[in-house]
Structure formats: structure tokens, C-alpha cells
Design a protein around this motif. Structure first.
Motif, PDB file in Angstrom:
ATOM      1  N   MET A  45      16.590   7.324   1.632  1.00 35.95           N
ATOM      2  CA  MET A  45      16.298   7.076   0.215  1.00 35.95           C
ATOM      3  C   MET A  45      17.427   6.263  -0.405  1.00 35.95           C
ATOM      4  O   MET A  45      18.596   6.454  -0.069  1.00 35.95           O
ATOM      5  CB  MET A  45      16.148   8.401  -0.537  1.00 35.95           C
ATOM      6  CG  MET A  45      15.022   9.277  -0.030  1.00 35.95           C
ATOM      7  SD  MET A  45      14.986  10.932  -0.782  1.00 35.95           S
ATOM      8  CE  MET A  45      14.575  10.558  -2.480  1.00 35.95           C
ATOM      9  N   ASP A  46      17.073   5.386  -1.327  1.00 36.40           N
ATOM     10  CA  ASP A  46      18.062   4.551  -2.008  1.00 36.40           C
ATOM     11  C   ASP A  46      17.842   4.637  -3.517  1.00 36.40           C
ATOM     12  O   ASP A  46      16.933   4.002  -4.052  1.00 36.40           O
ATOM     13  CB  ASP A  46      17.942   3.105  -1.530  1.00 36.40           C
ATOM     14  CG  ASP A  46      19.095   2.229  -1.976  1.00 36.40           C
ATOM     15  OD1 ASP A  46      19.887   2.642  -2.852  1.00 36.40           O
ATOM     16  OD2 ASP A  46      19.206   1.107  -1.447  1.00 36.40           O
ATOM     17  N   SER A  47      18.653   5.454  -4.181  1.00 36.64           N
ATOM     18  CA  SER A  47      18.644   5.589  -5.641  1.00 36.64           C
ATOM     19  C   SER A  47      17.238   5.752  -6.208  1.00 36.64           C
ATOM     20  O   SER A  47      16.786   4.948  -7.018  1.00 36.64           O
ATOM     21  CB  SER A  47      19.350   4.396  -6.295  1.00 36.64           C
ATOM     22  OG  SER A  47      20.713   4.389  -5.943  1.00 36.64           O
ATOM     23  N   LEU A  48      16.570   6.819  -5.794  1.00 35.49           N
ATOM     24  CA  LEU A  48      15.240   7.107  -6.336  1.00 35.49           C
ATOM     25  C   LEU A  48      14.933   8.582  -6.192  1.00 35.49           C
ATOM     26  O   LEU A  48      15.630   9.317  -5.507  1.00 35.49           O
ATOM     27  CB  LEU A  48      14.165   6.256  -5.660  1.00 35.49           C
ATOM     28  CG  LEU A  48      13.993   6.323  -4.152  1.00 35.49           C
ATOM     29  CD1 LEU A  48      13.060   7.443  -3.756  1.00 35.49           C
ATOM     30  CD2 LEU A  48      13.423   5.015  -3.658  1.00 35.49           C
ATOM     31  N   ALA A  49      13.854   8.981  -6.847  1.00 35.56           N
ATOM     32  CA  ALA A  49      13.388  10.362  -6.774  1.00 35.56           C
ATOM     33  C   ALA A  49      12.105  10.415  -5.960  1.00 35.56           C
ATOM     34  O   ALA A  49      11.223   9.576  -6.129  1.00 35.56           O
ATOM     35  CB  ALA A  49      13.146  10.926  -8.171  1.00 35.56           C
ATOM     36  N   GLY A  50      12.025  11.406  -5.108  1.00 34.34           N
ATOM     37  CA  GLY A  50      10.836  11.598  -4.292  1.00 34.34           C
ATOM     38  C   GLY A  50       9.849  12.516  -4.991  1.00 34.34           C
ATOM     39  O   GLY A  50      10.074  12.950  -6.130  1.00 34.34           O
ATOM     40  N   PRO A  51       8.766  12.866  -4.312  1.00 35.39           N
ATOM     41  CA  PRO A  51       7.738  13.708  -4.915  1.00 35.39           C
ATOM     42  C   PRO A  51       8.171  15.170  -5.039  1.00 35.39           C
ATOM     43  O   PRO A  51       8.812  15.717  -4.146  1.00 35.39           O
ATOM     44  CB  PRO A  51       6.556  13.566  -3.958  1.00 35.39           C
ATOM     45  CG  PRO A  51       7.160  13.191  -2.650  1.00 35.39           C
ATOM     46  CD  PRO A  51       8.407  12.407  -2.972  1.00 35.39           C
ATOM     47  N   GLN A  52       7.793  15.777  -6.156  1.00 38.57           N
ATOM     48  CA  GLN A  52       8.049  17.201  -6.387  1.00 38.57           C
ATOM     49  C   GLN A  52       7.380  18.012  -5.280  1.00 38.57           C
ATOM     50  O   GLN A  52       6.254  17.716  -4.876  1.00 38.57           O
ATOM     51  CB  GLN A  52       7.475  17.595  -7.756  1.00 38.57           C
ATOM     52  CG  GLN A  52       7.619  19.049  -8.101  1.00 38.57           C
ATOM     53  CD  GLN A  52       8.998  19.412  -8.613  1.00 38.57           C
ATOM     54  OE1 GLN A  52       9.764  18.548  -9.004  1.00 38.57           O
ATOM     55  NE2 GLN A  52       9.302  20.686  -8.627  1.00 38.57           N
ATOM     56  N   HIS A  53       8.091  19.011  -4.772  1.00 38.54           N
ATOM     57  CA  HIS A  53       7.508  19.887  -3.757  1.00 38.54           C
ATOM     58  C   HIS A  53       8.216  21.233  -3.759  1.00 38.54           C
ATOM     59  O   HIS A  53       9.298  21.375  -4.319  1.00 38.54           O
ATOM     60  CB  HIS A  53       7.559  19.244  -2.367  1.00 38.54           C
ATOM     61  CG  HIS A  53       8.950  19.023  -1.851  1.00 38.54           C
ATOM     62  ND1 HIS A  53       9.636  17.851  -2.074  1.00 38.54           N
ATOM     63  CD2 HIS A  53       9.779  19.822  -1.157  1.00 38.54           C
ATOM     64  CE1 HIS A  53      10.836  17.943  -1.523  1.00 38.54           C
ATOM     65  NE2 HIS A  53      10.950  19.136  -0.952  1.00 38.54           N
ATOM     66  N   ALA A  54       7.572  22.207  -3.133  1.00 39.16           N
ATOM     67  CA  ALA A  54       8.122  23.561  -3.023  1.00 39.16           C
ATOM     68  C   ALA A  54       8.431  23.871  -1.564  1.00 39.16           C
ATOM     69  O   ALA A  54       7.875  23.258  -0.650  1.00 39.16           O
ATOM     70  CB  ALA A  54       7.113  24.576  -3.572  1.00 39.16           C
ATOM     71  N   GLY A  95      23.232   5.140  -4.713  1.00 41.34           N
ATOM     72  CA  GLY A  95      23.116   4.357  -3.491  1.00 41.34           C
ATOM     73  C   GLY A  95      22.159   4.975  -2.502  1.00 41.34           C
ATOM     74  O   GLY A  95      21.263   5.740  -2.852  1.00 41.34           O
ATOM     75  N   ARG A  96      22.403   4.677  -1.247  1.00 41.55           N
ATOM     76  CA  ARG A  96      21.485   5.044  -0.173  1.00 41.55           C
ATOM     77  C   ARG A  96      22.043   6.218   0.631  1.00 41.55           C
ATOM     78  O   ARG A  96      23.237   6.277   0.916  1.00 41.55           O
ATOM     79  CB  ARG A  96      21.299   3.834   0.734  1.00 41.55           C
ATOM     80  CG  ARG A  96      20.283   3.996   1.810  1.00 41.55           C
ATOM     81  CD  ARG A  96      20.076   2.672   2.546  1.00 41.55           C
ATOM     82  NE  ARG A  96      19.395   2.906   3.806  1.00 41.55           N
ATOM     83  CZ  ARG A  96      19.583   2.189   4.891  1.00 41.55           C
ATOM     84  NH1 ARG A  96      20.431   1.171   4.876  1.00 41.55           N
ATOM     85  NH2 ARG A  96      18.934   2.475   5.992  1.00 41.55           N
ATOM     86  N   ALA A  97      21.135   7.122   1.033  1.00 43.42           N
ATOM     87  CA  ALA A  97      21.523   8.264   1.857  1.00 43.42           C
ATOM     88  C   ALA A  97      20.396   8.631   2.811  1.00 43.42           C
ATOM     89  O   ALA A  97      19.219   8.446   2.498  1.00 43.42           O
ATOM     90  CB  ALA A  97      21.859   9.470   0.986  1.00 43.42           C
ATOM     91  N   LEU A  98      20.794   9.157   3.944  1.00 42.19           N
ATOM     92  CA  LEU A  98      19.862   9.826   4.839  1.00 42.19           C
ATOM     93  C   LEU A  98      19.958  11.308   4.514  1.00 42.19           C
ATOM     94  O   LEU A  98      21.057  11.822   4.280  1.00 42.19           O
ATOM     95  CB  LEU A  98      20.243   9.610   6.303  1.00 42.19           C
ATOM     96  CG  LEU A  98      20.190   8.186   6.833  1.00 42.19           C
ATOM     97  CD1 LEU A  98      20.706   8.143   8.274  1.00 42.19           C
ATOM     98  CD2 LEU A  98      18.783   7.626   6.754  1.00 42.19           C
TER      99      LEU A  98
END
Length: 156
Positions: free
Chosen positions: A88-97, A138-141
Motif C-alpha cells: 500500500m502507498d499512502s491510502l486506506a483500504g476497505p473496512q473489515h473485521a 509513503g509505501r509499506a508492505l
């Protein structure tokens, strides 16, 4: 050279560290102490993830600007955890539980990148927790160990 089999062996080392522990702040502290960013285990996993992404057997899918993939299905030798890796690079992913919790290994590719407010290291979410996974700076794994492979995108 990194291979799926070598990666699986590294995950067995992590599973041994988590054996007998609940998914809570105590486990997070243990992982950061015994397998934190300066440990050889952390560095070996990080190198394997970078190589796996470069070789295409890791993070081989893409959606919403996130590269991702399940690398290992729930496995008995990993305490029935699955292993997923996202890029991921400076963003939000989908909400999940996380019905059974989630153990995250944060590997910044950009210095100062953070996942859910945390830098390089381990983050543990307990059973029943939920979040919108977010990388800033920035970017992270991010590697996710999911007990039973359980993740719920419908419930949050």
C-alpha cells in the motif's frame, strides 16, 4: 533467494513465537521485543516479502490501488493461520473485521511510512476488532496472519 517454501519456513518461526498467547497487547510486545525490526527474523521476512513481490508470487492481485494476495492458506504448522501480504502507498483500504483477530507485520518501504499509525514492527488486533487499514507517509508492505483465515468485509 526467496521462495514460497522458504517464506513458509519463516512463518513457522513466527508461529512458534505466538504459540500459547492470546491476540492482545502482550503478544504485540513479545513480537516487537523478540522479532522486532532489528531482529534477523524480521529482516529475513522483510527481504523475502520484497523478493516475493519482485518475483510476482506475492501481491499478485490489485484492486483500489492496493496490491495484495493470500500467500499461505490456513495451515496446521502455522497454528491454523493464513498469511496475506499487501503493498500500500499512502491510502486506506476497505473496512473489515477480524473475527479471530489479526497479527500484522509492518514493513515500511518508504522511510517513515506508517500503518494504522504504527511504524516498522508488529501490531496485534484482538478477536472481534475492526479497522480500515491505512498507510500514511509513503509505501509499506504489511503481512497479515489471520487465525483460521478469517476476515469479514461485510461486518465492520
Amino acid at each position: 533467494m526467496s521462495t514460497p517454501d522458504r517464506f513458509h519456513a519463516l512463518m513457522r518461526d513466527v508461529a512458534r513465537l505466538t504459540a500459547g498467547h492470546g491476540l492482545d497487547a502482550g503478544l504485540q510486545a513479545k513480537l516487537n521485543l523478540e522479532a522486532g525490526p532489528h531482529s534477523s527474523l524480521f529482516q529475513d521476512i522483510f527481504a523475502a516479502c520484497r523478493q516475493g513481490v519482485a518475483d510476482g508470487w506475492m501481491c499478485s492481485r490489485e484492486g483500489g490501488g492496493i496490491r495484495y494476495g493470500r500467500v499461505i492458506k490456513p495451515a496446521p504448522d502455522l497454528a491454523d493461520c493464513s498469511v496475506d501480504v499487501v503493498d500500500m502507498d499512502s491510502l486506506a483500504g476497505p473496512q473489515h473485521a477480524h473475527p479471530n483477530g489479526e497479527i500484522d507485520m509492518i514493513m515500511p518501504l518508504t522511510e517513515g511510512a506508517r500503518f494504522d499509525g504504527h511504524g516498522a514492527g508488529w501490531l496485534v488486533y484482538g478477536p472481534g476488532s475492526a479497522h480500515r487499514p491505512t498507510v500514511t507517509g509513503g509505501r509499506a508492505l504489511v503481512l497479515y496472519l489471520l487465525p483460521g483465515g478469517a476476515i469479514d468485509f461485510a461486518r465492520s
